[in-house]
Scaffold this motif. Structure first.
Motif, PDB file in Angstrom:
ATOM      1  N   THR A   1      74.629 -15.669  -2.556  1.00 18.75           N
ATOM      2  CA  THR A   1      75.914 -15.693  -3.096  1.00 18.75           C
ATOM      3  C   THR A   1      76.436 -17.259  -3.293  1.00 18.75           C
ATOM      4  O   THR A   1      76.344 -17.659  -2.091  1.00 18.75           O
ATOM      5  CB  THR A   1      76.792 -14.766  -2.255  1.00 18.75           C
ATOM      6  N   VAL A   2      77.098 -17.584  -4.225  1.00 18.20           N
ATOM      7  CA  VAL A   2      77.335 -18.939  -4.546  1.00 18.20           C
ATOM      8  C   VAL A   2      78.827 -18.851  -4.935  1.00 18.20           C
ATOM      9  O   VAL A   2      79.132 -18.320  -5.817  1.00 18.20           O
ATOM     10  CB  VAL A   2      76.395 -19.781  -5.588  1.00 18.20           C
ATOM     11  N   GLY A   3      79.530 -19.587  -3.987  1.00 17.21           N
ATOM     12  CA  GLY A   3      81.023 -19.760  -4.400  1.00 17.21           C
ATOM     13  C   GLY A   3      81.322 -21.113  -5.051  1.00 17.21           C
ATOM     14  O   GLY A   3      80.508 -21.882  -5.111  1.00 17.21           O
ATOM     15  N   ALA A   4      82.517 -21.335  -5.343  1.00 15.99           N
ATOM     16  CA  ALA A   4      83.037 -22.264  -5.929  1.00 15.99           C
ATOM     17  C   ALA A   4      82.498 -22.666  -7.273  1.00 15.99           C
ATOM     18  O   ALA A   4      82.227 -23.628  -7.902  1.00 15.99           O
ATOM     19  CB  ALA A   4      82.863 -23.782  -5.238  1.00 15.99           C
ATOM     20  N   VAL A   5      82.275 -21.379  -8.015  1.00 16.06           N
ATOM     21  CA  VAL A   5      81.706 -21.510  -9.375  1.00 16.06           C
ATOM     22  C   VAL A   5      82.955 -21.126 -10.323  1.00 16.06           C
ATOM     23  O   VAL A   5      83.070 -19.822 -10.421  1.00 16.06           O
ATOM     24  CB  VAL A   5      80.241 -20.527  -9.576  1.00 16.06           C
ATOM     25  N   ASN A   6      83.376 -21.994 -11.121  1.00 14.98           N
ATOM     26  CA  ASN A   6      84.857 -21.760 -11.650  1.00 14.98           C
ATOM     27  C   ASN A   6      84.897 -22.012 -13.023  1.00 14.98           C
ATOM     28  O   ASN A   6      85.844 -21.930 -13.543  1.00 14.98           O
ATOM     29  CB  ASN A   6      86.035 -22.465 -10.908  1.00 14.98           C
ATOM     30  N   SER A   7      83.517 -22.513 -13.674  1.00 17.84           N
ATOM     31  CA  SER A   7      83.859 -22.949 -14.935  1.00 17.84           C
ATOM     32  C   SER A   7      82.395 -22.455 -15.404  1.00 17.84           C
ATOM     33  O   SER A   7      81.404 -22.425 -14.902  1.00 17.84           O
ATOM     34  CB  SER A   7      83.977 -24.177 -15.195  1.00 17.84           C
ATOM     35  N   VAL A   8      82.336 -22.518 -16.829  1.00  9.42           N
ATOM     36  CA  VAL A   8      80.903 -22.475 -17.613  1.00  9.42           C
ATOM     37  C   VAL A   8      80.027 -23.568 -16.943  1.00  9.42           C
ATOM     38  O   VAL A   8      78.749 -23.229 -16.991  1.00  9.42           O
ATOM     39  CB  VAL A   8      81.265 -22.451 -19.150  1.00  9.42           C
ATOM     40  N   ASP A   9      80.690 -24.706 -17.063  1.00 10.31           N
ATOM     41  CA  ASP A   9      79.635 -25.853 -16.822  1.00 10.31           C
ATOM     42  C   ASP A   9      79.061 -25.683 -15.490  1.00 10.31           C
ATOM     43  O   ASP A   9      77.957 -26.078 -15.173  1.00 10.31           O
ATOM     44  CB  ASP A   9      80.533 -27.019 -16.847  1.00 10.31           C
ATOM     45  N   GLN A  10      80.012 -25.178 -14.610  1.00 15.77           N
ATOM     46  CA  GLN A  10      79.282 -25.138 -13.169  1.00 15.77           C
ATOM     47  C   GLN A  10      78.367 -23.972 -13.170  1.00 15.77           C
ATOM     48  O   GLN A  10      77.554 -24.059 -12.411  1.00 15.77           O
ATOM     49  CB  GLN A  10      80.662 -24.893 -12.315  1.00 15.77           C
ATOM     50  N   TYR A  11      78.721 -22.635 -13.811  1.00 14.37           N
ATOM     51  CA  TYR A  11      77.759 -21.801 -13.791  1.00 14.37           C
ATOM     52  C   TYR A  11      76.414 -22.224 -14.574  1.00 14.37           C
ATOM     53  O   TYR A  11      75.363 -21.804 -14.005  1.00 14.37           O
ATOM     54  CB  TYR A  11      78.401 -20.699 -14.809  1.00 14.37           C
ATOM     55  N   ALA A  12      76.320 -23.033 -15.530  1.00 20.60           N
ATOM     56  CA  ALA A  12      75.268 -23.590 -16.092  1.00 20.60           C
ATOM     57  C   ALA A  12      74.420 -24.717 -15.068  1.00 20.60           C
ATOM     58  O   ALA A  12      73.233 -24.490 -15.162  1.00 20.60           O
ATOM     59  CB  ALA A  12      75.635 -24.414 -17.423  1.00 20.60           C
TER      60      ALA A  12
ATOM     61  N   GLY B   1      85.250 -16.997  -8.884  1.00 21.78           N
ATOM     62  CA  GLY B   1      84.803 -17.928  -8.416  1.00 21.78           C
ATOM     63  C   GLY B   1      83.376 -17.773  -7.620  1.00 21.78           C
ATOM     64  O   GLY B   1      82.835 -18.723  -6.736  1.00 21.78           O
ATOM     65  N   GLU B   2      82.790 -16.529  -7.792  1.00 22.01           N
ATOM     66  CA  GLU B   2      81.487 -16.250  -7.249  1.00 22.01           C
ATOM     67  C   GLU B   2      80.452 -15.803  -7.806  1.00 22.01           C
ATOM     68  O   GLU B   2      80.756 -14.961  -8.988  1.00 22.01           O
ATOM     69  CB  GLU B   2      81.638 -15.433  -5.934  1.00 22.01           C
ATOM     70  N   VAL B   3      79.251 -16.122  -7.615  1.00 21.32           N
ATOM     71  CA  VAL B   3      78.152 -15.403  -8.507  1.00 21.32           C
ATOM     72  C   VAL B   3      77.161 -15.119  -7.523  1.00 21.32           C
ATOM     73  O   VAL B   3      76.699 -15.718  -6.490  1.00 21.32           O
ATOM     74  CB  VAL B   3      77.476 -16.179  -9.474  1.00 21.32           C
ATOM     75  N   THR B   4      76.813 -13.834  -7.605  1.00 21.29           N
ATOM     76  CA  THR B   4      75.612 -13.246  -6.812  1.00 21.29           C
ATOM     77  C   THR B   4      74.195 -13.107  -7.492  1.00 21.29           C
ATOM     78  O   THR B   4      74.608 -12.340  -8.453  1.00 21.29           O
ATOM     79  CB  THR B   4      75.895 -11.933  -6.075  1.00 21.29           C
ATOM     80  N   LEU B   5      73.204 -13.642  -7.004  1.00 21.70           N
ATOM     81  CA  LEU B   5      72.056 -13.761  -7.755  1.00 21.70           C
ATOM     82  C   LEU B   5      70.840 -13.169  -6.799  1.00 21.70           C
ATOM     83  O   LEU B   5      70.577 -13.400  -5.616  1.00 21.70           O
ATOM     84  CB  LEU B   5      71.524 -15.053  -8.148  1.00 21.70           C
TER      85      LEU B   5
ATOM     86  N   SER C   1      77.645 -16.929   7.071  1.00 21.34           N
ATOM     87  CA  SER C   1      78.361 -15.613   6.583  1.00 21.34           C
ATOM     88  C   SER C   1      77.434 -14.501   7.260  1.00 21.34           C
ATOM     89  O   SER C   1      76.575 -14.494   7.166  1.00 21.34           O
ATOM     90  CB  SER C   1      78.193 -15.659   5.042  1.00 21.34           C
ATOM     91  N   PRO C   2      78.313 -13.498   7.630  1.00 23.23           N
ATOM     92  CA  PRO C   2      77.708 -12.136   8.124  1.00 23.23           C
ATOM     93  C   PRO C   2      77.066 -11.536   7.126  1.00 23.23           C
ATOM     94  O   PRO C   2      76.180 -10.499   7.328  1.00 23.23           O
ATOM     95  CB  PRO C   2      78.745 -11.596   9.054  1.00 23.23           C
ATOM     96  N   ASP C   3      77.246 -11.805   5.833  1.00 27.43           N
ATOM     97  CA  ASP C   3      76.839 -10.973   4.660  1.00 27.43           C
ATOM     98  C   ASP C   3      75.453 -11.422   3.944  1.00 27.43           C
ATOM     99  O   ASP C   3      75.007 -10.759   3.091  1.00 27.43           O
ATOM    100  CB  ASP C   3      77.843 -10.795   3.708  1.00 27.43           C
ATOM    101  N   GLY C   4      74.966 -12.600   4.554  1.00 25.60           N
ATOM    102  CA  GLY C   4      73.544 -12.998   4.297  1.00 25.60           C
ATOM    103  C   GLY C   4      73.788 -14.458   3.742  1.00 25.60           C
ATOM    104  O   GLY C   4      74.521 -15.256   4.384  1.00 25.60           O
ATOM    105  N   HIS C   5      72.894 -14.780   2.801  1.00 26.33           N
ATOM    106  CA  HIS C   5      72.934 -16.222   2.381  1.00 26.33           C
ATOM    107  C   HIS C   5      74.074 -16.547   1.490  1.00 26.33           C
ATOM    108  O   HIS C   5      74.085 -16.015   0.433  1.00 26.33           O
ATOM    109  CB  HIS C   5      71.487 -16.398   1.642  1.00 26.33           C
TER     110      HIS C   5
END
Length: 367
Positions: free
Chosen positions: A293-304, A327-331, A357-361
């Motif tokens: 899971t990746v946080g601080a992803v708040n825009s199309v550019d950041q997602y790309a 603001g988060e993406v799980t992959l 994080s207790p929830d993994g990576h």
């Protein structure tokens, strides 16, 4: 690799960004990061003609140079598992070109010497990687540790750093070995800041605190020190030490009859240790899954930028976007070497910052 976009993101809004950093060209050494090494799938050799008869052998030689960089193996000719791949070298060629080499000194008498050519070959990355893994051979990822090298020499009882203005030919030897092995290196500036914090004797005696304090400004992933001297004429001895975040990692010595060989063998030994750590210590040919899971992803550019970064990693073969929240993406990632390969490579870089994080990576996307 095809990566699905979440519904709210339009593909035409994605900007693909790829930056390749070269340590030696870096004008701001305090911002050195893990290196996405360029040219790993390219090599060149010298040939006497452009004839079809000599090309297969030359292409095979170029593939051998590429395999040294991809596998971390210093002598690929000794690896029987690589023979079938070398025997099919032409199958992996993406493109090649010839460039005539001009004679440095024209002939004074008689005809000019026969022309020689430089054959440059680029191999197909995906095809070659798949063949290596199908053969059970691990592939070193393109993102590799940035390496800071402190080289100290003893000449006429004086201990000095090998600086570009004083010993350029020695630094060139180390750089050539680094290029041949597929790693990028940085030499210190040896400016006032460095001279205040470190002396050649600190490298000689392995004073860890001084070495790491002087190295901190360069933010390299690995620090390599070498102290080389000739205790008797014709014998060059080198003591090599490598340091990581937790201090001294490896220490070894070399002894040869030539200074140049002492530098080559010492640096080769260091890359051998790196290759074992990042390639040969795990089952990198096995395909495994990991969820991040990746946080601080708040825009199309950041997602790309996130997807481009993961797609760039050689170990990652498939990316599946499982969930997108504010603001988060799980992959879910399928990777050669599974969890070990992905975590090790991500932690090496600076694109994603690991967060406990207790929830993994869990990671944060750096600006």
């Amino acid at each position: 690799m095809v990566v699905p976009f979440p519904d709210f993101i339009k593909p035409e809004g994605v900007k693909k960004i790829l930056q390749v950093f070269c340590c030696l060209a870096c004008l701001c050494p305090q911002f050195v990061y893990a290196i996405k090494v360029p040219g790993l799938y390219e090599a060149e050799t010298i040939v006497n003609s452009q004839s079809n008869e000599g090309r297969p052998a030359a292409i095979r030689a170029c593939l051998g140079m590429v395999l040294v960089k991809l596998t971390g193996t210093r002598d690929v000719s000794a690896e029987s598992a690589l023979e079938p791949i070398l025997d099919q070298a032409e199958r992996f060629v993406q493109q090649y070109r010839y460039q005539e080499i001009q004679a440095e000194i024209p002939a004074l008498y008689g005809p000019d010497p026969a022309p020689r050519w430089r054959l440059a070959v680029k191999f197909d990355e995906e095809n070659l990687n798949n063949s290596l893994r199908d053969s059970g051979i691990p592939v070193w990822d393109k993102e590799r540790p940035s390496i800071l090298v402190w080289l100290a020499l003893e000449r006429s009882t004086r201990r000095l750093f090998a600086e570009a203005g004083r010993e350029p030919e020695l630094l060139a030897i180390v750089q050539e070995v680094a290029q041949r092995r597929g790693v990028s290196i940085l030499f210190p500036l040896y400016d006032l800041d460095d001279r205040v914090k470190i002396q050649p004797g600190d490298v000689w005696l392995g004073f860890h605190e001084q070495i790491m304090a002087a190295s901190a400004r360069y933010r390299a992933d690995a620090v390599l020190t070498a102290s080389v001297s000739a205790p008797v004429p014709g014998i060059w001895e080198g003591r090599w030490r490598s340091y990581g975040k937790d201090g001294l990692k490896y220490e070894w010595t070399t002894e040869t009859d030539l200074l140049e060989l002492a530098l080559e063998e010492g640096f080769d030994g260091f890359v051998d240790a790196l290759a074992y750590e990042f390639v040969h210590s795990g089952s990198y040919t096995q395909l495994g899954d990991i969820e991040i899971t990746v946080g601080a992803v708040n825009s199309v550019d950041q997602y790309a930028r996130l997807l481009n970064y993961l797609d760039f990693l050689s170990s990652v073969s498939r990316i599946h976007v499982k969930e997108v929240r504010a603001g988060e993406v799980t992959l879910a990632l399928a990777a050669h070497g599974g969890e070990q390969a992905v975590v090790q490579t991500i932690n090496l870089g600076r694109v994603l910052e690991p967060v406990e994080s207790p929830d993994g990576h869990y990671y944060l996307l750096n600006p």
